[in-house]
Write an enzyme that holds these catalytic residues in place. Sequence first.
Site, mmCIF file in Angstrom:
data_model
loop_
_atom_site.group_PDB
_atom_site.id
_atom_site.type_symbol
_atom_site.label_atom_id
_atom_site.label_comp_id
_atom_site.label_asym_id
_atom_site.label_seq_id
_atom_site.Cartn_x
_atom_site.Cartn_y
_atom_site.Cartn_z
ATOM 1 C CG HIS A 56 -1.777 1.223 1.297
ATOM 2 N ND1 HIS A 56 -2.741 1.505 0.357
ATOM 3 C CD2 HIS A 56 -1.785 2.252 2.169
ATOM 4 C CE1 HIS A 56 -3.318 2.664 0.673
ATOM 5 N NE2 HIS A 56 -2.753 3.139 1.756
ATOM 6 C CG ASP A 58 -0.505 6.054 2.117
ATOM 7 O OD1 ASP A 58 -1.666 5.926 1.718
ATOM 8 O OD2 ASP A 58 -0.072 5.568 3.203
ATOM 9 C CG ASP A 180 -5.388 3.552 4.229
ATOM 10 O OD1 ASP A 180 -5.919 3.210 5.302
ATOM 11 O OD2 ASP A 180 -4.409 4.317 4.188
ATOM 12 C CG HIS A 426 -6.150 7.266 1.036
ATOM 13 N ND1 HIS A 426 -5.764 6.524 -0.050
ATOM 14 C CD2 HIS A 426 -5.384 6.843 2.060
ATOM 15 C CE1 HIS A 426 -4.811 5.684 0.315
ATOM 16 N NE2 HIS A 426 -4.555 5.861 1.588
HETATM 17 ZN ZN LIG Z 1 -3.129 4.942 2.711
#
Ligand SMILES: [Zn+2]
Length: 1079
Positions: A56, A58, A180, A426
């Site tokens: 994941h 970001d 997420d 996000h």
């Molecule tokens: Zn995230």
Amino acid sequence: MSAKTSVWLAFFCALGCLIHDVDLRNIQPKASQCGYQSCHATKPNMLNVHLVAHTHDDVGWLKTVDQYYYGSETRIQKAGVQYIIDSVVEALLRDPEKRFIYVESAFFFKWWKEQTTKVQDAVKMLVEQGRLEFIGGAWSMNDEATTHYQSVIDQFSWGLRLLNDTFGECGRPRVGWQIDPFGHSREMASMFAQMGFDGMFFGRLDYQDKDDRLMTKNAEMIWHGSANLGEESDLFSGALYNNYQAPDGFCFDILCSDAPIIDGKHSPDNNVKERIDTFLDFAKTQSQYYRTNNVIITMGGDFTYQAAQVYYKNLDKLIRYANERQANGSNINLLYSTPSCYLKSLHDAGITWPTKSDDFFPYASDPHAYWTGYFTSRPTLKRFERDGNHFLQVCKQLSALAPNKPEEFAPHLTFMRETLGIMQHHDAITGTEKEKVALDYAKRMSVAFRACGATTRNVLNQLTVKSRENVKDTSAKYVFEFKTCPLLNITSCPVSEVNDRFTLTLYNPLAHTVNEYVRIPVADPSYKIIDNKGVTLETQAVPIPQTLIDIKHRSSTAKYELVFLATNIPPLGYRTYYVEKLDSTEGRTKTRALPKSTSSVTVIGNSHIKLGFDTNGFLSEVTADGLTRLVSQEFLFYEGAVGNNAEFLNRSSGAYIFRPNENKIHFATDQVEIEVYKGDLVHEVHQKFNDWISQVVRVYNKDSYAEFEWLVGPIPIDDGIGKEVITRFNSDIESEGIFHTDSNGREMIKRKLNHRDTWSVKINEEVAGNYYPITTKIDLEDDTARMAILTDRAQGGSSLKDGSLELMVHRRLLKDDAFGVGEALNETEFGDGLIARGKHHLFFGKSTDREGVSLKAIERLTQLEKLLPTWKFFSNMEAYTADEWQTAFTNTFTGISLVLPKPVNLLTLEPWHENQLLVRFEHIMENGEDASYSKPVQFNVKNVLSAFDIEGIRETTLDGNAWLDEARRLQFVPDPEQAAFNTYATFSQPAESVHLLSAEKPMLGVKYAEEALPAGQLGAQSNRIKREINSEQNPAEGRSSKSTEGAYNSFKADSDNKDYIIEISPMEIRTFIVYLTPA
Ligand SMILES: [Zn+2]
């Protein structure tokens, strides 16, 4: 050994023969092995455990995008995405059994561009064989609460396009992966469905909802994404069992400290039995909460797989030792899988599924952690993003409309697209990043503005200066500056403040003619404005509120705003106005400042709407549609809770979490200082609530709504209290706990105080637990009256009392809420607390039986005009008199000849592949919002886009990267209405074995469609272009990828205009590739 294989071999050996032991038979590229057919086989009589290796990544959070990519600033977080992709690719090349998914296109394509052709070819092979699979695929994993649908569609279109251009069909994601984001919107589900996704998996939902869904085996469902669109918006959606983490103790990553699987036969540390026992127990437990004999277990986490081999080596052992037990009767089967392979297994299980029609907001992770603070966090970044989207649309349109297109246009536009894609992440638009990262986002945005600003200046000069005959300074590259003033929101613009003569060009990005009240910052009240025909316009100079002038870092000489009404600004076009300072003796503009405070009720407004203010300076009543109602408005603030976060009860309010301290609320003041200004164009009341809250309430003389421009900050914290500031409108409307909030700026969703549609909720935070994301609108009504507020950015909001609407405009807090960001949300600028300014538009009137257009329809139309008003370009005009300017230049332009019907919006117009445009039309009304506007509309695409030489059009899925008539989606069958929870093995009675569960798999008499839907059934009415325009299409060219080589020459529509008539229904979006005649 094929020639291609030797290439692989050469490549591997170039890497030091790392992969010398690889079985070459398994890596020979074979055509189209990707997709569901590349899934490893499951075992029908066993519990199949789909292990999904994933990372994941970001796109900015604790570190900036680039810090994450390059892996710098390791003391903040040990995370380098370039190493992840390097390492994963190498691991995948070693072993054809392994699978990996990649999600964030922003990172992937940064990496891709750095690779040699050999590496790129190797990666293509992995993708073609389904070993590396793209999931999600948008530029970033967007937030779902604070994003606007236009931006979401854009960032998916761009990510999916690059995947399509690079990998073709095999690069197209089939599954959404929103693991997420902090809650999930219904509109997002609808968009996924319309983009042709087969399903979507997510991680975060309310803890009570999750418990309930697991206990009743309803964590995987068919989500009805739209109340207007029907089945085409249905999306299979699954809540993941363990968020997106590996089971406790099984994170084998170098970032984790869990034990590896130690299998040395005589090693004293041998832990195979214990590790396998534990893992299989976890899988069995999980399976008891889900309906099929398949479970998905995510093996990864934030920035995992920087040393992929470490994780994979242990996964190999996990699989091997677990599956070896099958010889001794184990009925659990572990396999490398992907979310889409898991989804396919669910589909093939042939059972029915529950349905859902509301959304997953708000998200609570524990009784005192409602993730409703981020709906408002970083209000100025949220607004800046909206400005960015606005300018991106302008840049797209002008890039498409430009007569000449220098080659720098494309990279400028790409940069802005990608920047806006990052902004949707996000932890970007949400305001849940570290302060330094937020500044990095803002900086990227300002660079993108400069890039697209260079394009718009070029295009507008091309359109305005048709001949250089009358140009005075022929040495200058451009005659006009066409500058953007980014600080117009604090009434500051150097061009208009300094120059005695300047022009203002209003570019209208809508496909409707618009009228707009325009405000220009000026130092002096006496100006004359003439339009492109030489007509002098009425103006009104309104003093700038002292509270704005007093902003310390505002360096502006402007003391007034010059107001005028710009009329008939052409669609997709512009009109330019010449502004000239007058000698102070010449006719003053009409402004009447009324005496300061008043002892009686103050009324401003027009024949449509009137606002009354009481003697204390507060709004007290509103008159509209013949109704006069008590309506007040006030500013208040909650105290942010402060705690050590060690347990739920001690949770602090922070960037994510809104938690008012004992729900305590304070009034900003009980006495408001006001000044009243009335002129022929606008009436204004300037209110000062206290030293850090002020507001201008205005009604323009032709509008049927009121504008509230608030100014909040710096929020004082010297009392040691963090504050969450709201504006609240109170009315006597009997709303009975019901209100509506928008979903990503589109459909409205009904909300009820202290209620959730799908389970019996217990709310421990009365205020925060009733907050919802407001991207554009919140409203309430009773049988007679209705009140709605439009916002200019995402905010949190609610209706905590009947007749009352509140919106959180700004927040400043002193403690972190312990969800990772590690900082208090305490934004500062120029050494002081952040100041935010923004607008609310208040609509009030009859809820039913209104004469003419319904209020809801007016709100929709206004919403669009506020989202995409005219873009203001300023140019110094000292060199030209008004006469010279008027005769020498082309001061008006339109890109379309047919104005679209009012309920239809041209959502997208942008250059796509060579000689192609990407075009979207949308119906902006919902069913039933207006008697006439909420009807299907027909129009002729070719007439709308008359500026272009069109050869043909073809409809695509919402993202613009697949032909709609060829799109197929897996179909899932809903539970029959009476399906009881106990149809399935229940939690309290765990199935004895998963075999049993599978055998008892209830069929409920419903068969799933073996074949995908017949052509055209997706988006049932997809082929409503009147002719079968794709009849000549060669099926082999069914994708819009790699199309620059004239791949579509076979495709031509007749020049007959009738072929371009399309119909569009409420809330429908239709997307087209438009083919242009090569120049
Ligand atoms: Zn995230």
